[in-house]
Scaffold this motif. Structure first.
Motif, PDB file in Angstrom:
ATOM      1  N   PRO A 189       0.686  -1.186  -0.027  1.00 34.46           N
ATOM      2  CA  PRO A 189       0.116   0.055  -0.053  1.00 34.46           C
ATOM      3  C   PRO A 189       0.698   1.322  -0.005  1.00 34.46           C
ATOM      4  N   ASN A 190       2.004   1.133   0.400  1.00 34.10           N
ATOM      5  CA  ASN A 190       2.880   2.378   0.555  1.00 34.10           C
ATOM      6  C   ASN A 190       3.681   2.679  -0.764  1.00 34.10           C
ATOM      7  N   ILE A 191       3.964   1.673  -1.472  1.00 33.80           N
ATOM      8  CA  ILE A 191       4.535   1.655  -2.782  1.00 33.80           C
ATOM      9  C   ILE A 191       3.563   1.890  -4.041  1.00 33.80           C
ATOM     10  N   LEU A 192       2.352   1.515  -4.078  1.00 32.01           N
ATOM     11  CA  LEU A 192       1.499   1.268  -5.198  1.00 32.01           C
ATOM     12  C   LEU A 192       1.247   2.642  -5.728  1.00 32.01           C
ATOM     13  N   PRO A 193       1.008   3.901  -5.090  1.00 35.62           N
ATOM     14  CA  PRO A 193       0.831   5.155  -5.475  1.00 35.62           C
ATOM     15  C   PRO A 193       1.722   5.575  -6.477  1.00 35.62           C
ATOM     16  N   LEU A 194       2.915   5.232  -6.010  1.00 35.06           N
ATOM     17  CA  LEU A 194       3.953   6.015  -6.839  1.00 35.06           C
ATOM     18  C   LEU A 194       4.326   5.045  -8.217  1.00 35.06           C
ATOM     19  N   MET A 195       4.212   3.661  -7.902  1.00 33.64           N
ATOM     20  CA  MET A 195       4.284   3.005  -8.859  1.00 33.64           C
ATOM     21  C   MET A 195       3.096   3.179  -9.816  1.00 33.64           C
ATOM     22  N   ILE A 196       1.981   3.484  -9.459  1.00 33.64           N
ATOM     23  CA  ILE A 196       0.762   3.699 -10.522  1.00 33.64           C
ATOM     24  C   ILE A 196       1.227   4.964 -11.336  1.00 33.64           C
ATOM     25  N   ILE A 197       1.673   5.744 -10.596  1.00 33.68           N
ATOM     26  CA  ILE A 197       2.050   7.072 -11.191  1.00 33.68           C
ATOM     27  C   ILE A 197       3.080   6.806 -12.189  1.00 33.68           C
ATOM     28  N   THR A 198       4.055   6.077 -12.153  1.00 35.72           N
ATOM     29  CA  THR A 198       5.069   5.910 -13.080  1.00 35.72           C
ATOM     30  C   THR A 198       4.470   5.049 -14.186  1.00 35.72           C
ATOM     31  N   ALA A 199       3.641   3.938 -14.039  1.00 36.30           N
ATOM     32  CA  ALA A 199       2.904   3.397 -14.978  1.00 36.30           C
ATOM     33  C   ALA A 199       2.081   4.314 -15.978  1.00 36.30           C
ATOM     34  N   ALA A 200       1.211   5.188 -15.374  1.00 35.11           N
ATOM     35  CA  ALA A 200       0.352   5.993 -16.134  1.00 35.11           C
ATOM     36  C   ALA A 200       1.278   6.794 -17.059  1.00 35.11           C
ATOM     37  N   ALA A 201       2.507   7.569 -16.404  1.00 39.05           N
ATOM     38  CA  ALA A 201       3.175   8.340 -17.105  1.00 39.05           C
ATOM     39  C   ALA A 201       3.906   7.714 -18.216  1.00 39.05           C
ATOM     40  N   ASP A 202       4.295   6.356 -18.212  1.00 40.13           N
ATOM     41  CA  ASP A 202       4.826   5.515 -19.173  1.00 40.13           C
ATOM     42  C   ASP A 202       3.898   5.180 -20.280  1.00 40.13           C
ATOM     43  N   ILE A 203       2.443   5.292 -20.155  1.00 41.30           N
ATOM     44  CA  ILE A 203       1.794   4.854 -21.369  1.00 41.30           C
ATOM     45  C   ILE A 203       2.007   5.648 -22.678  1.00 41.30           C
ATOM     46  N   GLY A 204       2.153   6.863 -22.593  1.00 42.90           N
ATOM     47  CA  GLY A 204       2.643   7.728 -23.766  1.00 42.90           C
ATOM     48  C   GLY A 204       3.762   7.142 -24.441  1.00 42.90           C
ATOM     49  N   ALA A 205       4.919   6.926 -23.564  1.00 38.23           N
ATOM     50  CA  ALA A 205       6.245   6.517 -24.007  1.00 38.23           C
ATOM     51  C   ALA A 205       6.071   5.251 -24.609  1.00 38.23           C
ATOM     52  N   MET A 206       5.364   4.221 -23.935  1.00 40.71           N
ATOM     53  CA  MET A 206       5.215   3.083 -24.573  1.00 40.71           C
ATOM     54  C   MET A 206       4.464   2.665 -25.848  1.00 40.71           C
ATOM     55  N   MET A 207       3.657   3.964 -26.149  1.00 34.25           N
ATOM     56  CA  MET A 207       2.662   4.011 -27.325  1.00 34.25           C
ATOM     57  C   MET A 207       3.796   4.180 -28.346  1.00 34.25           C
ATOM     58  N   MET A 208       4.627   5.301 -28.073  1.00 31.07           N
ATOM     59  CA  MET A 208       5.721   5.714 -29.077  1.00 31.07           C
ATOM     60  C   MET A 208       6.676   4.529 -29.411  1.00 31.07           C
ATOM     61  N   GLU A 209       7.069   3.947 -28.452  1.00 28.44           N
ATOM     62  CA  GLU A 209       8.152   2.620 -28.823  1.00 28.44           C
ATOM     63  C   GLU A 209       7.521   1.615 -29.670  1.00 28.44           C
ATOM     64  N   LEU A 210       6.130   1.343 -29.239  1.00 29.71           N
ATOM     65  CA  LEU A 210       5.547   0.133 -29.869  1.00 29.71           C
ATOM     66  C   LEU A 210       5.034   0.834 -31.102  1.00 29.71           C
ATOM     67  N   ALA A 211       4.769   1.907 -31.347  1.00 35.17           N
ATOM     68  CA  ALA A 211       4.421   2.398 -32.833  1.00 35.17           C
ATOM     69  C   ALA A 211       5.934   2.496 -33.646  1.00 35.17           C
ATOM     70  N   GLY A 212       6.901   2.716 -32.786  1.00 34.34           N
ATOM     71  CA  GLY A 212       8.279   2.812 -33.655  1.00 34.34           C
ATOM     72  C   GLY A 212       8.604   1.458 -34.077  1.00 34.34           C
ATOM     73  N   LEU A 213       8.311   0.323 -33.152  1.00 35.86           N
ATOM     74  CA  LEU A 213       8.759  -0.914 -33.670  1.00 35.86           C
ATOM     75  C   LEU A 213       7.688  -1.284 -34.918  1.00 35.86           C
ATOM     76  N   SER A 214       6.513  -1.012 -34.851  1.00 36.14           N
ATOM     77  CA  SER A 214       5.732  -1.409 -36.013  1.00 36.14           C
ATOM     78  C   SER A 214       6.140  -0.673 -36.952  1.00 36.14           C
ATOM     79  N   PHE A 215       6.452   0.513 -37.069  1.00 35.56           N
ATOM     80  CA  PHE A 215       6.976   1.141 -38.308  1.00 35.56           C
ATOM     81  C   PHE A 215       8.177   0.777 -38.938  1.00 35.56           C
ATOM     82  N   LEU A 216       9.139   0.237 -37.934  1.00 35.99           N
ATOM     83  CA  LEU A 216      10.420  -0.604 -38.578  1.00 35.99           C
ATOM     84  C   LEU A 216       9.856  -2.114 -38.923  1.00 35.99           C
TER      85      LEU A 216
END
Length: 275
Positions: A189-216
């Motif tokens: 319970p004490n680490i989940l808030p920060l981990m969830i924030i990190t995951a939410a902030a990574d959605i955009g970056a992961m979309m770019m990287e996944l789209a980049g792999l598909s582009f290649l």
């Protein structure tokens, strides 16, 4: 949950960005209803038709409606990205918690593997793994999982090491609490808030990287209506049919911006330091 409800009421940025995220999810679910055409139906006589009243975003080289492919691509791209981030979150956080709580040889092995993965450039390593496994969406997700879990593992491990020193954890150990009970009740319970924030902030970056792999060519394969793949298919016709790259690129840009804004506002709502 109480923080989210309070944040939705009091934080204007979080309220607006959350509504935009819900709108994207609605488009994802309603794509079969709102798409004007079948995204896979090829009508060669309509090939490379410019945007018009009949085809708002034009058509591609096979006569497929670009708007319909983008709408269906929202379901394809968003579901794969959210699934990827969730998988990375679970794997990385679990390994980090195990390493931080167990210590000793377990901690050493997990962290040395993480250090080994970090020593390589992330994108280059992902391309290499996807190339070895073969071009497919699943293999691209596996490749990104292999190079991204380390951030979550290192972050969760550092937080567990810090929380282990607190008196309430020591009291739980003295009281005879099992490791599972301590992890589930006192540490997670004490680490989940920060981990969830990190995951939410990574959605955009992961979309770019996944789209980049598909582009290649290492991700989704034709005829899937995936945005990165659509960019790859339209690049050879950039001068004669620019809409083939403009509209999928805008879809990626808008989606990434929305999730980045949502991640930033979610941090303001959930960050313990705001209390």
């Amino acid at each position: 949950m109480e923080n989210l409800i309070r944040g939705f009421k009091e934080n204007k940025a979080f309220r607006i960005s959350s509504c935009l995220v819900f709108l994207l999810l609605a488009v994802t679910l309603l794509a079969p209803v709102i798409a004007p055409y079948d995204p896979l139906e090829a009508i060669m006589r309509n090939a490379n038709a410019a945007p018009s009243a009949e085809h708002l975003f034009g058509t591609d080289k096979l006569g497929r409606d670009v708007l319909s492919r983008i709408l269906y691509g929202a379901s394809y791209s968003l579901s794969s990205v959210v699934g990827l981030v969730a998988l990375i979150f679970v794997v990385g956080t679990t390994l980090g918690v195990i390493a931080g709580y167990s210590g000793g040889i377990v901690d050493t092995v997990i962290m040395r593997i993480a250090d080994m993965m970090i020593s390589f450039p992330g994108v280059i390593l992902a391309i290499a793994i996807a190339g070895i496994l073969g071009g497919s969406l699943f293999n691209a997700m596996v490749a990104l999982l292999c190079v991204t879990w380390t951030k979550y593992a290192r972050l969760s491990r550092s937080m567990v090491l810090k929380i282990k020193k607190h008196d309430f954890v020591s009291a739980a150990i003295v009281s005879g609490g099992s490791s599972i009970h301590i992890l589930w009740v006192h540490i997670l319970p004490n680490i989940l808030p920060l981990m969830i924030i990190t995951a939410a902030a990574d959605i955009g970056a992961m979309m770019m990287e996944l789209a980049g792999l598909s582009f290649l060519g290492f991700g989704s394969q034709p005829p899937a209506p995936e945005w990165g793949l659509m960019l790859n298919e339209g690049r050879q016709q950039l001068q004669t049919a620019p809409w083939l790259m403009i509209f999928p690129g805008l879809a990626i840009f808008i989606t990434v911006v929305i999730f980045n804004l949502w991640g930033d506002s979610l941090r303001d709502v959930l960050d313990p330091r705001q209390d």
